[in-house]
Write a protein that holds these residues in place. Structure first.
Motif: not given
Length: 280
Positions: A156-178
């Motif tokens: 277990a560690g501190p990374a949680g929902t805020a980190d998930r949302e940050s990672a989601a916003h960083a997804l590229s349009p190309e990866l999302t489409a793929h």
């Protein structure tokens, strides 16, 4: 790292290894151009994901340094990095050969669950469901994997929902489409474990014929040690079986991860290896 004590002797292990090897050769083909080099098949990706080379499935003889050198030249010409994946038991010579060419090698336990093996369902603390291509949870699942694999391990560690949302916003349009394209084509089936705060764990399987690989099972570090990975794995296993999958395989990065899969019903039959550029 996994240890050899995780490897019970079982009848039919060779046929399972060959079936796993054949499946792993098939996985990259829908999204890659295949260049045959003699000893290897090089998969040149047409997607945001990078692929690798594998020993040519039609040639079972030991690979030599000359075959490795040929692959290196083909990779240079195709402008892709030299990376190789293989099942150790089918080509044990490759570990030493890769090291000779300066490529670090990682080893993972190759585990399977056959049509006759019992599945042990998990009792999750979150709702687990299969998502389709248009479900927003599909992208949250990718974000959970990005956070989890950056942290690594099962502690277990501190990374949680805020980190998930940050990672989601960083997804590229190309990866999302793929990601959505693979879901629409039925090439990747994704399951998520959710609470009122969104996706906490996720994983997927990739079906080809009556065989599939479960991969990218990940839990947000803040939610680890609560049975979510086992619940996602069990849901994927049951969903795959309902759709005619008779052999499921996966790779466990270490003993702790292997034990999660053992609780669902998987057992180890061998070792998968990967070799790539130093620092990759």
């Amino acid at each position: 790292m996994f240890t050899d004590r995780m490897a019970p002797e079982r009848v039919g292990i060779s046929s399972l290894l060959m079936a796993a090897d054949s499946y792993l050769d098939s996985v990259p083909r829908p999204d890659a151009d295949v260049v045959e080099t003699g000893a290897f098949s090089l998969f040149v990706s047409r997607t945001p994901w990078s692929y690798y080379a594998r020993p040519a499935i039609s040639k079972r003889h030991p690979i030599t340094a000359s075959g490795f050198e040929t692959l290196t030249g083909v990779c240079d010409k195709a402008e892709v990095e030299l990376a190789i994946e293989w099942v150790h038991e089918t080509h044990p010579e490759l570990q030493q050969l890769a090291a000779k060419f300066g490529l670090p090698v990682t080893r993972h336990a190759l585990m399977v669950l056959t049509a006759t093996d019992p599945v042990h369902p998990a009792t999750p603390i979150a709702k687990v469901r299969i998502v389709d291509a248009e479900d927003p949870a599909l992208l949250q699942a990718q974000a959970v994997a990005a956070v989890s694999f950056t942290t690594g391990g099962t502690d277990a560690g501190p990374a949680g929902t805020a980190d998930r949302e940050s990672a989601a916003h960083a997804l590229s349009p190309e990866l999302t489409a793929h990601l959505r394209s693979r879901a629409q084509r039925g090439l990747t089936i994704t399951a998520v474990a959710e609470t009122d705060h969104g996706v906490m764990a996720a994983g997927c399987y990739q079906p080809i014929g009556d065989t599939a690989e479960i991969l990218a099972v990940a839990t947000l570090p803040a939610m680890r040690r609560r049975g979510l990975a086992a619940a996602v794995t069990a849901t994927l296993t049951e969903h795959a079986r309902e759709r005619g999958i008779r052999l499921l395989l996966l790779s466990a990065q270490d003993d702790d991860v292997a034990r999660v899969y053992q609780r669902v019903g998987f057992h180890r039959i061998g070792t998968t290896c990967a070799a790539g550029p130093p620092g990759a």
